[in-house]
Design a protein around this motif. Structure first.
Motif, PDB file in Angstrom:
ATOM      1  N   ARG A 197      -3.816   5.458  -3.393  1.00  0.00           N
ATOM      2  CA  ARG A 197      -4.054   6.047  -2.184  1.00  0.00           C
ATOM      3  C   ARG A 197      -4.739   7.150  -2.105  1.00  0.00           C
ATOM      4  O   ARG A 197      -5.937   7.574  -1.263  1.00  0.00           O
ATOM      5  N   GLY A 216       0.701  -1.132   0.045  1.00  0.00           N
ATOM      6  CA  GLY A 216      -0.097  -0.046   0.069  1.00  0.00           C
ATOM      7  C   GLY A 216       0.729   1.435   0.132  1.00  0.00           C
ATOM      8  O   GLY A 216       0.388   2.386  -0.545  1.00  0.00           O
ATOM      9  N   PHE A 242      -5.549   1.423  -0.269  1.00  0.00           N
ATOM     10  CA  PHE A 242      -4.182   1.043  -0.184  1.00  0.00           C
ATOM     11  C   PHE A 242      -4.138  -0.444  -0.891  1.00  0.00           C
ATOM     12  O   PHE A 242      -4.680  -1.330  -0.477  1.00  0.00           O
TER      13      PHE A 242
END
Length: 284
Positions: A246, A190, A251
């Motif tokens: 993001r 992520g 993520f």
């Protein structure tokens, strides 16, 4: 540690072989989200390693996360990088626009991608095809096991492919490119990406110009046409994809697979982004 591997194909068999002396293992077929979750909870799994893309797109990771069970793979939203070719193209176009606007000394590079348009009905698809000509690729938007792409060699076949494809879902109409293909793999949490290797896979049934697409006829790994420059470029791009996800509130965690075609233009070989996958390759 007890690890459950989801899927029973060659990819998942490779996972089992690699992990055999590293953890306690069990394996579950790729059926439904509910059945896999029941299996995982019954076996008290500490980690779930998911092979097939269909279950990722169906939200298996979302459900495991709700139950507090760690899994290797993206959520259904993040899996759209593979489950929707439109989503993947639009996200890549967004990253490209940001790179283009960056100050000259901060530009990460240039993103090369085929020219494309989306059609949701056949009249629009036919209009685009007539305007663009015959050197086109028709891509169904969703998951089709590597068989949702038609590289048509004639105008009539291009129209047929578009008419068939748009019956049940949107299609992408893209310019046809020529060159060898390769894929780079990244493990993502992520925030960070780690280069995980490369492969060259061979998708068509035979070498003929109208050869049908398959799920993959074979592969060599590491990819024989992959060099350090492409790996460095791919790593920058993978990080940019993470950042873009993001910004969208998602993520991306799991494997990211970026497929490139190396296209020769004006004496240069340029890495065009062909597609994304959100799991480890098969057969790669």
């Amino acid at each position: 540690m007890h690890i459950t591997v989801v899927g029973t194909g060659g990819r998942e068999t490779a996972f089992m072989d690699f992990l055999a002396d590293k953890a306690e293992l069990d394996q579950v077929p790729s059926t439904t989200v509910r059945e896999v979750v029941e299996h995982v909870t019954t076996h008290n799994s500490d980690l779930v390693l998911i092979g097939p893309e269909a279950l990722l797109a169906a939200g298996l990771v979302d459900e495991l996360t709700r139950q507090g069970i760690p899994a290797v793979g993206p959520t259904a939203y993040a899996a759209q990088l593979e489950s929707s070719k439109m989503f993947g193209r639009w996200l890549l176009a967004s990253v490209s626009a940001k790179w283009h606007k960056a100050e000259q000394d901060k530009k990460p590079g240039v993103i090369y991608m085929p020219r494309f348009k989306v059609a949701r009905n056949f009249p629009l698809a036919e209009k685009i095809i007539r305007e663009w000509g015959t050197s086109l690729v028709i891509k169904k938007d969703g998951l089709h096991g590597g068989k949702g792409v038609d590289v048509a060699s004639t105008f009539e076949r291009t129209l047929r492919a578009a008419e068939e494809g748009v019956r049940n879902e949107p299609i992408l109409i893209e310019e046809k490119l020529s060159g060898p293909e390769c894929s780079l793999f990244y493990l993502c949490d992520g925030m960070n990406t780690v280069y995980f290797g490369s492969a060259c896979d061979y998708k068509t049934l035979h070498a003929g110009k109208d050869a049908p697409m398959t799920g993959g006829m074979g592969a060599d790994a590491p990819g024989h046409i992959v060099d350090d420059a492409l790996i460095a470029y791919g790593s920058i791009l993978a990080s940019a994809i993470m950042a873009e996800m993001r910004e969208l509130g998602s993520f991306f965690k799991g494997f990211l697979y970026i497929s490139f075609m190396l296209v020769e233009k004006d004496g240069q070989v340029l890495p065009y982004v062909i597609e994304f996958n959100v799991r480890f390759g098969d057969p790669e």
